[in-house]
Every structure is written in C-alpha cells, then in structure tokens.
Design a protein around this motif. Structure first.
Motif, short mmCIF file in Angstrom:
data_model
loop_
_atom_site.label_atom_id
_atom_site.label_comp_id
_atom_site.label_asym_id
_atom_site.label_seq_id
_atom_site.Cartn_x
_atom_site.Cartn_y
_atom_site.Cartn_z
N CYS A 16 0.85 -1.19 0.00
CA CYS A 16 0.00 0.00 0.00
C CYS A 16 0.89 1.24 0.00
O CYS A 16 0.93 2.00 0.99
N PRO A 17 1.63 1.47 -1.07
CA PRO A 17 2.59 2.59 -1.09
C PRO A 17 1.89 3.94 -1.08
O PRO A 17 0.82 4.12 -1.67
N VAL A 18 2.50 4.91 -0.38
CA VAL A 18 2.03 6.29 -0.40
C VAL A 18 2.71 6.98 -1.58
O VAL A 18 3.94 7.08 -1.64
N THR A 87 0.72 4.77 -13.35
CA THR A 87 1.08 4.53 -11.94
C THR A 87 0.49 3.21 -11.46
O THR A 87 1.17 2.41 -10.80
N SER A 88 -0.77 2.97 -11.77
CA SER A 88 -1.47 1.77 -11.31
C SER A 88 -0.97 0.49 -11.96
O SER A 88 -0.67 -0.49 -11.28
N ASP A 89 -0.87 0.51 -13.28
CA ASP A 89 -0.67 -0.74 -14.02
C ASP A 89 0.77 -1.03 -14.39
O ASP A 89 1.09 -2.16 -14.77
N ILE A 90 1.64 -0.03 -14.28
CA ILE A 90 3.06 -0.24 -14.62
C ILE A 90 3.94 -0.09 -13.38
O ILE A 90 4.64 -1.02 -12.98
N LYS A 93 2.06 -2.19 -10.19
CA LYS A 93 1.17 -3.27 -10.62
C LYS A 93 0.87 -4.25 -9.50
O LYS A 93 -0.23 -4.79 -9.38
N GLY A 94 1.87 -4.52 -8.65
CA GLY A 94 1.70 -5.51 -7.59
C GLY A 94 1.09 -4.97 -6.30
O GLY A 94 0.86 -5.74 -5.36
N GLU A 127 -10.75 2.57 -8.13
CA GLU A 127 -10.68 1.73 -6.94
C GLU A 127 -9.27 1.25 -6.63
O GLU A 127 -9.03 0.71 -5.54
N ARG A 128 -8.35 1.47 -7.55
CA ARG A 128 -6.95 1.12 -7.28
C ARG A 128 -6.30 2.12 -6.33
O ARG A 128 -5.28 1.84 -5.72
N PHE A 129 -6.94 3.29 -6.18
CA PHE A 129 -6.36 4.36 -5.38
C PHE A 129 -7.19 4.65 -4.13
O PHE A 129 -8.42 4.55 -4.14
N GLU A 130 -6.48 5.03 -3.09
CA GLU A 130 -7.10 5.61 -1.89
C GLU A 130 -6.80 7.11 -1.97
O GLU A 130 -5.66 7.52 -1.80
#
Length: 205
Positions: A16-18, A87-90, A93-94, A127-130
């Motif tokens: 859960c990286p900031v 940012t999300s998919d590359i 990704k994990g 939904e990938r982001f907070e």
C-alpha cells in the motif's frame, strides 16, 4: 491537512505505497546565435525564441526514495488519467492499493478517468487508489512539490530549446536521483500543525 499528515505518518508498506503526484510546466526557450567572424567568441542574441511549453508530472514515493517523471505537451484531464493508469498498471502493478496524495486541481479527480476510459476501466482504476487531497492553499503538503522544486533547481534552471531536449534532461535527472535513493525527511507532524497553524483551526468556546 491533518488527513494528509496522518497519511505521512503511516509505516512503509510496499503493498500500500504512499504516492504523491503533482505537475509543473516550463517554457521552452530557443536561443538565437549571432554569426561571428572566425576567431571571435560566440555570441547569443538577447532576444530569444519561445518554442512552446513542456509539462512534467512527478510521481513520488517518499518513503521508498523513488520517483518517476512523465513529460507531456499538455496537462489536461486526459493527461492526468494516463498518468494514473501508468502509476497503477506499470509502476505499482503488484500493489493492493495505492495511497494517492494530490492537490485539489479540478483535473485531479476520478472524473478525469471517466473522460479518458470506458466506465468499467475508469471504475477499476478509481478503486486502485485511496484518494487524499491537500486543502485549498495547502498544495505544499504534497511532497511531490518538493521533488519538483529540486528537479527545477538541479535540471531545469537553464533554458531548454525543445521537447526532446527537455525529455532527455528530465530523464537523466530522474535516473540519477533514483540511483542516489534520496528520501524526503518529512518533519511536519499533526501536533506541530496544531501549534504552528493554530490560526487555521476554529475557536471552540
């Protein structure tokens, strides 16, 4: 403000990286050379040629000492959406969830994803982001601004003639700074805010 500061106090979690995102732009300046006689020193005309504008998105993960840069010619909602997808998919990704800190510019919202992608994809990315927003007039709380300031001083202080040269300069700086693994030593805590910025809090009687 306290929401952002609480995010910064979370322990490092690679799942859960900031991640802080912000952008800036720079006028591209092409200098005009003045023909000189052989043996004479080179001369540059004081009148320069404006050669467009370059934009750069800063994607910074302060606790990991990592940052990525994306150079564009515009900074529209579509550009921001593309940066979020990258940012999300590359980049992450994990990750289970990406804790996003950004300012409240009108394009910095899930609505930009819906402008760029079909509803199903836009919802997936949302939904990938907070999502966490800096308050109005408080964009300095976004640590990506610190990285942008450093980049501007170290890599963009001199005129750059075109977009290709701008991209080369930004990429060189990004690779070098990541190799140095520089982290931001954020010192401003919630308890400090309640003292130093007491004027911003409502008075309870």
């Amino acid at each position: 403000m306290e929401d952002i500061l609480a995010v910064y106090e979370r322990p490092y979690d690679p799942l859960c990286p900031v991640v802080c995102i912000d952008e800036t732009n720079k006028q591209l300046i092409k200098e005009t050379r003045i023909p000189c006689e052989p043996g004479q020193p080179e001369k540059v005309d004081s009148v320069y040629v404006r050669n467009g504008v370059a934009d750069v998105f800063m994607i910074s993960e302060p606790l990991a000492g990592k940052r990525e840069t994306v150079v564009t010619q515009t900074r529209t909602a579509l550009d921001f959406a593309a940066v979020l997808k990258y940012t999300s998919d590359i980049l992450y990704k994990g990750a289970e969830k990406i804790v996003l800190v950004t300012d409240n510019l009108n394009t910095h919202s899930p609505a930009s994803l819906y402008k760029a992608y079909p509803p199903e994809e836009a919802r997936r990315l949302t939904e990938r982001f907070e999502w966490h927003y800096t308050p109005k007039h408080g964009s300095w709380l976004d640590m990506a601004e610190i990285e942008i300031g450093i980049m501007s001083r170290q890599a963009l202080s001199k005129p750059l003639p075109d977009l290709n040269r701008f991209k080369e300069q930004v990429r060189h700086w990004t690779v070098k700074r990541n190799a140095e693994h520089v982290k931001i030593n954020w010192q401003f805590k919630t308890k400090d805010a309640r003292i130093k910025l007491a004027r911003l809090y409502p008075v309870v009687v």
